[in-house]
Write a protein that holds these residues in place. Structure first.
Motif, PDB file in Angstrom:
ATOM      1  N   ILE A 128       8.478 -12.182 -13.231  1.00  0.00           N
ATOM      2  CA  ILE A 128       7.182 -12.468 -12.628  1.00  0.00           C
ATOM      3  C   ILE A 128       6.759 -13.894 -12.918  1.00  0.00           C
ATOM      4  N   CYS A 129       6.232 -14.570 -11.890  1.00  0.00           N
ATOM      5  CA  CYS A 129       5.661 -15.896 -12.110  1.00  0.00           C
ATOM      6  C   CYS A 129       4.150 -15.770 -12.043  1.00  0.00           C
ATOM      7  N   LEU A 130       3.529 -15.701 -13.218  1.00  0.00           N
ATOM      8  CA  LEU A 130       2.068 -15.579 -13.264  1.00  0.00           C
ATOM      9  C   LEU A 130       1.584 -16.351 -14.488  1.00  0.00           C
ATOM     10  N   ASP A 131       0.632 -17.284 -14.247  1.00  0.00           N
ATOM     11  CA  ASP A 131       0.223 -18.194 -15.319  1.00  0.00           C
ATOM     12  C   ASP A 131      -0.270 -17.481 -16.584  1.00  0.00           C
ATOM     13  N   ILE A 132      -1.032 -16.380 -16.399  1.00  0.00           N
ATOM     14  CA  ILE A 132      -1.594 -15.758 -17.613  1.00  0.00           C
ATOM     15  C   ILE A 132      -0.523 -15.088 -18.468  1.00  0.00           C
ATOM     16  N   TYR A 170       1.950 -10.687 -30.647  1.00  0.00           N
ATOM     17  CA  TYR A 170       0.900 -10.175 -29.781  1.00  0.00           C
ATOM     18  C   TYR A 170      -0.328  -9.794 -30.600  1.00  0.00           C
ATOM     19  N   PRO A 171      -1.567 -10.070 -30.210  1.00  0.00           N
ATOM     20  CA  PRO A 171      -2.026 -10.674 -28.964  1.00  0.00           C
ATOM     21  C   PRO A 171      -2.110 -12.200 -28.959  1.00  0.00           C
ATOM     22  N   PHE A 172      -1.477 -12.855 -29.922  1.00  0.00           N
ATOM     23  CA  PHE A 172      -1.526 -14.323 -29.891  1.00  0.00           C
ATOM     24  C   PHE A 172      -0.397 -14.891 -29.044  1.00  0.00           C
ATOM     25  N   GLU A 173       0.517 -14.032 -28.621  1.00  0.00           N
ATOM     26  CA  GLU A 173       1.539 -14.414 -27.644  1.00  0.00           C
ATOM     27  C   GLU A 173       1.394 -13.446 -26.481  1.00  0.00           C
ATOM     28  N   PRO A 174       1.689 -13.905 -25.256  1.00  0.00           N
ATOM     29  CA  PRO A 174       1.537 -12.997 -24.111  1.00  0.00           C
ATOM     30  C   PRO A 174       2.573 -11.873 -24.146  1.00  0.00           C
ATOM     31  N   PRO A 175       2.235 -10.719 -23.558  1.00  0.00           N
ATOM     32  CA  PRO A 175       3.235  -9.655 -23.430  1.00  0.00           C
ATOM     33  C   PRO A 175       4.293 -10.080 -22.417  1.00  0.00           C
ATOM     34  N   LYS A 176       5.502  -9.571 -22.580  1.00  0.00           N
ATOM     35  CA  LYS A 176       6.562  -9.876 -21.604  1.00  0.00           C
ATOM     36  C   LYS A 176       6.563  -8.770 -20.559  1.00  0.00           C
ATOM     37  N   MET A 177       6.341  -9.167 -19.309  1.00  0.00           N
ATOM     38  CA  MET A 177       6.270  -8.158 -18.254  1.00  0.00           C
ATOM     39  C   MET A 177       7.280  -8.471 -17.160  1.00  0.00           C
ATOM     40  N   GLN A 178       7.817  -7.415 -16.599  1.00  0.00           N
ATOM     41  CA  GLN A 178       8.841  -7.546 -15.581  1.00  0.00           C
ATOM     42  C   GLN A 178       8.789  -6.304 -14.694  1.00  0.00           C
ATOM     43  N   PHE A 179       8.913  -6.501 -13.376  1.00  0.00           N
ATOM     44  CA  PHE A 179       8.905  -5.323 -12.499  1.00  0.00           C
ATOM     45  C   PHE A 179      10.192  -4.535 -12.675  1.00  0.00           C
ATOM     46  N   ILE A 180      10.082  -3.226 -12.858  1.00  0.00           N
ATOM     47  CA  ILE A 180      11.247  -2.345 -12.847  1.00  0.00           C
ATOM     48  C   ILE A 180      11.525  -1.958 -11.387  1.00  0.00           C
ATOM     49  N   THR A 181      10.445  -1.645 -10.690  1.00  0.00           N
ATOM     50  CA  THR A 181      10.560  -1.291  -9.273  1.00  0.00           C
ATOM     51  C   THR A 181      10.870  -2.553  -8.471  1.00  0.00           C
ATOM     52  N   LYS A 182      11.826  -2.449  -7.558  1.00  0.00           N
ATOM     53  CA  LYS A 182      12.162  -3.615  -6.727  1.00  0.00           C
ATOM     54  C   LYS A 182      10.994  -3.907  -5.794  1.00  0.00           C
ATOM     55  N   VAL A 183      10.677  -5.198  -5.683  1.00  0.00           N
ATOM     56  CA  VAL A 183       9.530  -5.570  -4.858  1.00  0.00           C
ATOM     57  C   VAL A 183       9.812  -6.899  -4.150  1.00  0.00           C
ATOM     58  N   TRP A 184       9.355  -6.997  -2.903  1.00  0.00           N
ATOM     59  CA  TRP A 184       9.570  -8.198  -2.077  1.00  0.00           C
ATOM     60  C   TRP A 184       8.289  -9.005  -2.079  1.00  0.00           C
ATOM     61  N   GLU A 204       0.834  -1.198   0.000  1.00  0.00           N
ATOM     62  CA  GLU A 204       0.000   0.000   0.000  1.00  0.00           C
ATOM     63  C   GLU A 204       0.874   1.256   0.000  1.00  0.00           C
ATOM     64  N   GLY A 205       0.469   2.221  -0.799  1.00  0.00           N
ATOM     65  CA  GLY A 205       1.219   3.476  -0.828  1.00  0.00           C
ATOM     66  C   GLY A 205       2.345   3.483  -1.837  1.00  0.00           C
ATOM     67  N   GLY A 206       2.629   2.313  -2.416  1.00  0.00           N
ATOM     68  CA  GLY A 206       3.708   2.238  -3.400  1.00  0.00           C
ATOM     69  C   GLY A 206       3.185   2.362  -4.823  1.00  0.00           C
ATOM     70  N   THR A 207       4.067   2.815  -5.702  1.00  0.00           N
ATOM     71  CA  THR A 207       3.739   2.829  -7.124  1.00  0.00           C
ATOM     72  C   THR A 207       4.777   1.957  -7.821  1.00  0.00           C
ATOM     73  N   PHE A 208       4.312   0.948  -8.535  1.00  0.00           N
ATOM     74  CA  PHE A 208       5.234  -0.029  -9.102  1.00  0.00           C
ATOM     75  C   PHE A 208       5.279   0.095 -10.627  1.00  0.00           C
ATOM     76  N   LEU A 209       6.475   0.195 -11.143  1.00  0.00           N
ATOM     77  CA  LEU A 209       6.645   0.319 -12.587  1.00  0.00           C
ATOM     78  C   LEU A 209       6.948  -1.049 -13.180  1.00  0.00           C
ATOM     79  N   ILE A 210       6.344  -1.296 -14.336  1.00  0.00           N
ATOM     80  CA  ILE A 210       6.517  -2.593 -14.986  1.00  0.00           C
ATOM     81  C   ILE A 210       6.964  -2.397 -16.431  1.00  0.00           C
ATOM     82  N   ASP A 211       8.020  -3.069 -16.776  1.00  0.00           N
ATOM     83  CA  ASP A 211       8.518  -3.038 -18.151  1.00  0.00           C
ATOM     84  C   ASP A 211       7.666  -3.994 -18.979  1.00  0.00           C
TER      85      ASP A 211
END
Lengths: 195, 279
Positions: free
Chosen positions: A89-93, A64-78, A50-57
């Motif tokens: 990121i480990c996310l099935d979608i 695309y859109p027949f292949e998923p977008p590649k996403m990665q956090f730029i902001t460090k996150v625990w 809460e209170g954080g703003t997270f940037l994602i590359d």
């Protein structure tokens, strides 16, 4: 080449209600390349984020859109499902459960949901996941500390620019220096003073 | 016409294949020669004419495209390609109404065509551009006329008040404010009328959830979700055999044209020409 018209529509649509959804998308570094974007998500309330703003590359593959977008956090996150090292990121979608009916917005909203509900049984970062399962209070404290340390900086960047400019440094130099030290104000000041 | 002997037909077919090979290698002149020979041998095969027309189209020789397509349509009035290229040629010589008619015919015939000759997207692109130009032209004229009319109404109303004033002595404030309101209301009415001509958003239910664009050839899945045909076929081929929204198993043969949506799209487009705009 990916579907340019769809991506343009996605951007417009996503940014229209960003105040409500808490997610937005822009071109990466204000560039003109539609295949390289930067997503922003706000940390969900009542979580250590809460209170954080997270940037994602966001990188769009040519399929695309027949292949998923590649996403990665730029902001460090625990977080158990996000690498504390490189933001992977480990996310099935974003992998085998992708469907072209999903959009960049729905993917970012899913990331937000992931922040609210970690899945330590399918971890990306084993160390974080272990802490989450065995020392939950420590996990919460660390995650909160990381949010304060890294995810606040991106919100307050304009504030920092303002303070450093007030000290008498030229604005362009302040911005580029802050960029080069990932927004760490003290490091930036040191660099500005020594240059 | 006397039937063409089988040997001659075979020879013409070989010439067509030569033509196709040349065409693929971008040797348009050689391809045209081959198709012309094939036409001389068997003048009543529509495909020879449309293939030659395609060469002319590449060369932007629109008059010849038109001639060949018309000939092909005499032989086969259902040729999607002939209607498409003829439409394109007519647009090139600024015959918008004629061009649009041919392209609409092509789109109608092309919907649901087999994958080998499926060209709905190409047809749509040309048709949409023409339709959009047509709308732009009509709507700017319309807006201009409306502005003129509003100005005339305002002037008429104002001079009517002046006449009224000269006949009856009244400087009552109530009447003055009522008149102001009336003038405001007039602007309001015209403003609303103008809005009908302004581009807005296409409603989501007329858009494919994958392309996010208005439907050209909508097909519905057993789950009840409608998609753009070309795109759902792409999905089945590239991503997997499932419905993108519901993730239920899905095979190509289960796709059925969604005629109700197709009509709704047409009705919407007829009313809102701006929706043809391509981004």
């Amino acid at each position: 080449m990916f579907d340019v018209s769809r991506v343009q529509k996605e951007l417009t649509e996503c940014n229209r209600d960003k105040a409500i959804s808490g997610v937005s998308i822009a071109l990466y570094e204000g560039g003109s390349d539609l295949s390289h974007l930067r997503g922003t998500i706000t940390g969900p309330v009542s979580t250590p984020y809460e209170g954080g703003t997270f940037l994602i590359d966001i990188q769009l593959p040519s399929g695309y859109p027949f292949e998923p977008p590649k996403m990665q956090f730029i902001t460090k996150v625990w977080h158990p499902n996000i690498s504390s090292q490189n933001g992977a990121i480990c996310l099935d979608i974003l992998k085998d459960q992708w469907s072209p009916a999903l959009t960049l917005k729905t993917a970012l909203v899913s990331l937000q949901a992931l922040l609210s509900a970690p899945e330590p049984d399918d971890p990306q970062d084993a160390v974080v996941a272990k802490q989450y399962l065995q020392e939950y209070p420590t996990f919460v404290a660390t995650a909160r500390y990381w949010t304060e340390a890294f995810a606040r900086t991106s919100v307050a960047i304009e504030e920092k620019v303002r303070r450093l400019v007030e000290m008498g440094f030229p604005e362009d130099l302040v911005k580029s220096t802050l960029d080069s030290v990932n927004g760490d104000e003290n490091l930036a000041l040191e660099k500005l003073c020594s240059s | 016409m006397a039937p063409v002997p089988a040997s001659v037909a075979r020879q013409a077919e070989l010439l067509k294949q030569d033509g196709n090979t040349y065409f693929k290698k971008e040797r348009l002149g050689a391809a045209i020669d081959a198709y012309t020979e094939a036409i001389t041998l068997c003048p009543d095969v529509a495909v020879y004419w449309t293939n030659r027309a395609l060469c002319y189209m590449r060369r932007k020789e629109w008059n010849k495209v038109e001639e060949d397509c018309k000939k092909a349509l005499q032989l086969d009035s259902h040729s999607v390609k002939a209607h498409y290229m003829l439409g394109h040629a007519l647009l090139e010589r600024q015959d918008y109404a004629g061009g649009i008619k041919e392209l609409e015919k092509a789109l109608d015939l092309g919907r649901g065509a087999n994958p080998a000759s499926y060209m709905v997207e190409d047809i749509w692109q040309v048709l949409a551009k023409a339709k959009y130009l047509e709308w732009e032209d009509l709507s700017s004229k319309h807006i201009y006329r409306m502005h003129k009319l509003m100005e005339a109404c305002e002037r008429a109303l104002t001079s009517f008040y002046t006449i009224e004033d000269s006949q009856v002595q009244n400087d009552c404030e109530e009447i003055a404010s009522e008149r102001l309101q009336q003038l405001e209301f007039l602007k309001d009415v015209f403003g609303k009328a103008e809005q009908d001509d302004q581009p807005k958003e296409v409603p989501d239910y007329l858009c494919c959830q994958i392309t996010l664009d208005i439907f050209r050839d909508p097909v519905i899945t057993p789950s009840g979700i409608t998609y753009e045909r070309a795109v759902i076929l792409d999905h089945l081929r590239k991503v997997g055999k499932f419905d993108p929204v519901t993730r239920e198993p899905l095979e190509q043969h289960q796709l059925v044209p969604n005629l109700a949506i197709k009509e709704a799209v047409q009705a919407f487009l007829d009313k809102h020409g701006w929706a043809y705009k391509m981004s």
